[in-house]
Design an enzyme around this catalytic site. Structure first.
Site, short mmCIF file in Angstrom:
data_model
loop_
_atom_site.label_atom_id
_atom_site.label_comp_id
_atom_site.label_asym_id
_atom_site.label_seq_id
_atom_site.Cartn_x
_atom_site.Cartn_y
_atom_site.Cartn_z
N ASP A 365 0.83 -1.20 0.00
CA ASP A 365 0.00 0.00 0.00
C ASP A 365 0.87 1.26 0.00
O ASP A 365 1.96 1.28 0.57
CB ASP A 365 -0.91 0.01 1.24
CG ASP A 365 -1.76 1.25 1.31
OD1 ASP A 365 -2.66 1.38 0.47
OD2 ASP A 365 -1.50 2.10 2.18
N GLU A 420 1.01 -0.52 -5.17
CA GLU A 420 -0.02 0.50 -5.38
C GLU A 420 0.68 1.82 -5.66
O GLU A 420 1.08 2.53 -4.75
CB GLU A 420 -0.93 0.63 -4.14
CG GLU A 420 -2.11 1.55 -4.39
CD GLU A 420 -2.60 2.27 -3.14
OE1 GLU A 420 -3.79 2.61 -3.09
OE2 GLU A 420 -1.80 2.51 -2.23
#
Length: 776
Positions: A365, A420
């Site tokens: 993330d 990401e």
């Protein structure tokens, strides 16, 4: 520290070698394989030389002082609480502490007799002998690290490496306690199933365990394993991506404000329960990725890692000091990736989840925030390479990610690691030994933004076919992407799922199949299918869907919070919608099953063949080839095209493989599945400008409005074998996607519906049929 000479494992693959060699002296890396893939990168040779030298220097130092990355990443066996040779040993890195004690239920929270000692590296330790052959600190008992900092105050903190943390749910805002998790052998979960093999293309089902149940409460790992995993398998996904696994004290953070990095989120169960979930997934042939958050940490001082920051300098902290250590948009702390113990902590964290819980990989993330000192805040990326390789680049973080990717692929060569990143940094997804950062995939984050923009701001007639194609295909050559139309991000509070944007309030009253569908419902279901299918087929090298969106889950996600009176109403999945036979949600779910089955059969996501031959703005039609399939998407609101000419590569006979307009998908049944489409040659062979849309062959199709159809080329040799009654060693001739029926109820043509699939859940199971009669 400057190394005079370092031997490197960097190698030039045969495809990129071209008679060039790579020297092994770090200071003089003359050529990297990434330059062969993209010559423009050579302009930034100084940048790449610097970061590669930093990577190799760090790797060399770890090998020298820790015995290598593999040994270094076993920190969880050294730090935290571990049992060694008849004693309990606890270690904690806290260089800012002046005194330290281990406290807990085992000593009535009095650390006077359990004072710790500090070494020259700021690591505190204590060894407590077993009592009557049993650990002095019992399994499942509460513990904390108590220390006095430079200001003279004593503070209690949860051990940084704790493997379980709980709170008193009966008390509002109760703080967490660290829990020593060391169950006896009879209570430990033992994995029974091997990891499934790595698929050529991941079809990822993104899920949040806590909100995966229908009841307005937090669901458990075992409930998810028993109730949701079979649904995922039935829909033909091959990978599950789990959010919010690492402990986070604030539930509404969606798991992204981590407080305890080695602890399983206790809201949903114990570490053994999570192991059960992963093992159950493996038994179903599903690989499991974990959403890992190493881009930042919760600023929670009481419960989290931030509690170890007591004003010391950055070299003695997990985080940077001042503005560099704080993310102003996320209200969270930022790691100092140059610190030795931070590297040990984060690398060991990855290995812990991979080794102890058998995760098959990770979705990292917030990678954009890690890549740049500005964290991507108020920055637009135009594709200019100077935006990626400059003083704004955080080389410390890149070196950490290179080390992490090298380690994970060494420990588990079949690991799947997804980044990401919204910036599109070049070589993020090239191997470390080529000069890249080492991720396997990046998320194609511009795609959902495009769909949301169109659905909110553009009339259907103003949708641009070329703009849609450009968004779906705008990715770096040789760097793989995971495409998705919507993830959890698109449906959080303040926004809506795609289905709800399309149909809005009519989903409350118009989804019954017992009444005619309104124009809004007809449009919504049709575009829901088209948007997700074209995203899968054209948008990347893998596909992702968020839990519930496969059947058009309505509304949005809103975690319990003060602003909604702590309600769980929008923090759950309403499976009964898709399980109810007379509701239209079943059609969207059936199409999701079918398009995944199509990919399973034809492997078009892993094919390098991707050719867009038509983007007709007037007709609102997109035609492209991916792998062995030809796709025709008609986005026009009301025009049906009869005899629409479609370009293709190979001559022969084509048939329908998947049709969104089939009645079983809530369509109108306008496309014939028993029609053979024969090709005609176009122009001169080998002269594209004389061909039709630069394709050497073509065939004609019926293309209804808001319909997408995939066609496959019939293998005439296998067809001839079948006509002669031969089975050809058990091989079958694939026809179009069909339903494997148990009830015998005919819905349309060869389509049949069943009450339950083979996983015990209501729905339909899609397979490929071989009988000529079944396709007519």
């Amino acid at each position: 520290i400057r190394l005079e000479k370092v031997k490197t494992n960097f190698s030039v693959p045969a495809t990129a070698r071209k008679n060039k060699t790579m020297v092994t002296v770090v200071e003089e890396v003359d050529h990297l394989p990434i330059y062969d893939l993209d010559p423009k990168l050579e302009e930034f040779k100084d940048h790449f030389n610097y970061r590669i030298k930093r990577y190799l220097d760090q790797k060399c130092l770890i090998e020298k002082h820790e015995g290598g990355l593999e040994e270094f990443s076993k920190g969880y066996l050294k730090f935290g609480i571990n049992t060694v040779d008849g004693a309990t040993i606890y270690r904690e890195w806290a260089p800012a502490a002046q005194e330290a004690q281990l406290i807990g239920e085992f000593n009535n929270w009095n650390g006077a007799k359990h004072k710790m000692e500090k070494d020259k590296f700021g690591i505190w330790s204590i060894k407590i002998s077993h009592v009557n052959g049993k650990p002095a600190i019992p399994h499942n008992s509460k513990v904390k690290f108590r220390f006095r900092h430079g200001g003279g105050a004593w503070v209690d903190r949860i051990p940084a490496w704790i493997r379980y943390a709980t709170f008193d749910a009966s008390k509002f805002g109760a703080p967490y306690d660290g829990v020593h998790w060391d169950p006896p052998a009879c209570e430990r979960y033992v994995f029974k199933h091997p990891r499934p093999p790595k698929p050529d293309a991941p079809r990822i089902y993104e899920a949040h365990v806590g909100m995966s149940g229908e009841e307005p409460e937090v669901s458990t790992y075992r409930e998810f394993a028993d109730n949701v995993l079979p649904r995922i398998r039935a829909n033909n996904y091959n990978t599950v991506q789990l959010m919010a696994i690492m402990e986070h004290s604030y539930y509404a953070s969606f798991g992204y404000h981590v407080t305890n990095f080695f602890a399983v989120s206790s809201r949903s169960g114990t570490p053994e329960d999570l192991k059960y979930l992963v093992d159950k997934a493996h038994s179903l042939g599903l690989r499991v990725l974990m959403d890992v958050v190493h881009s930042h940490a919760s600023n929670n001082v009481t419960d989290g890692l931030n509690g170890y920051d007591v004003g010391q300098n950055t070299h003695e902290s997990y985080f940077h000091t001042g503005d560099r250590g704080y993310h102003k948009l996320w209200d969270s702390r930022l790691f100092n990736y140059a610190n030795w113990e931070v590297l040990r902590f984060l690398l060991s964290n990855l290995r812990y989840w991979m080794d102890e819980f058998m995760f098959d990989g990770f979705r990292f993330d917030g990678v954009t925030s890690m890549l740049y000192h500005h964290h991507g805040i108020n920055k637009g990326f135009t594709g200019n390479y100077k935006e990626y390789f400059s003083l704004d680049t955080d080389v410390d973080a890149i070196v950490y990610m290179m080390l992490a990717n090298h380690l994970m692929h060494k420990l588990l060569p079949e690991a799947t690691i997804v980044a990401e990143d919204v910036s599109g940094m070049p070589v993020l997804c090239r191997p470390v030994d080529e000069g890249g950062v080492g991720f396997d995939f990046r998320l194609a984050m511009a795609i959902p933004d495009r769909w949301i923009d169109y659905l909110k701001n553009k009339e259907d007639r103003k949708w641009s076919m070329s703009e849609i194609v450009q968004t779906l295909t705008n990715r770096r050559y040789t760097e793989k992407c995971i495409a998705y139309a919507e993830s959890h991000d698109q449906s959080i509070v303040g926004d809506k799922t795609i289905a709800f944007l399309l149909m809005d309030k009519e989903m409350y009253t118009g989804m019954s199949d017992l009444q005619p569908a309104s124009p809004t419902i007809n449009r919504g279901i049709a575009l829901q299918k088209m948007i997700h299918f074209i995203t899968m087929a054209l948008g990347g090298d893998g596909y992702l869907n968020f839990m519930g969106n496969e059947f058009g889950h309505p509304e949005w996600i809103d975690f319990p919070r003060e602003g909604n009176n702590w309600s769980y109403d929008k923090c759950r999945r309403q499976w009964s919608l898709v399980d109810t036979d007379h509701l239209r949600y079943k059609y969207m779910n059936a199409f999701d099953q079918a398009m995944n089955a199509l990919e399973e059969e034809f492997s078009f996501l892993s094919s390098s063949k991707q050719i867009v031959s038509d983007m007709n703005e007037k007709d609102k039609v997109i035609v492209f080839e991916r792998g062995d399939l030809v796709f025709v998407f008609n986005f026009h609101p009301n025009k049906t095209y009869k005899g629409y000419k479609v370009g293709c590569d190979l001559p022969g006979k084509y048939r329908v493989a998947l049709d969104s307009d089939a009645l079983v998908f809530g369509g109108h049944g306008r496309v014939g599945h028993d029609v053979d489409h024969f090709t005609s040659p176009e122009g001169m062979p080998g002269v594209p400008e004389t061909n039709f849309n630069n394709r050497p062959n073509s065939f004609k199709v019926l293309s209804p409005p808001r319909t997408c159809v995939a066609y496959y080329r019939v293998d005439e040799d296998r067809e001839e074998l079948r006509r002669g009654g031969a089975v050809a060693s058990g091989k079958i001739v694939t026809e179009y996607i069909d339903v494997e029926a148990t009830s015998g109820e005919t819905i349309s043509g060869g389509w049949k519906g069943s009450e339950k699939d083979d996983c015990g859940k209501k729905g339909m199971k899609f397979v490929f049929r071989s009988s000529d009669e079944d396709c007519k």
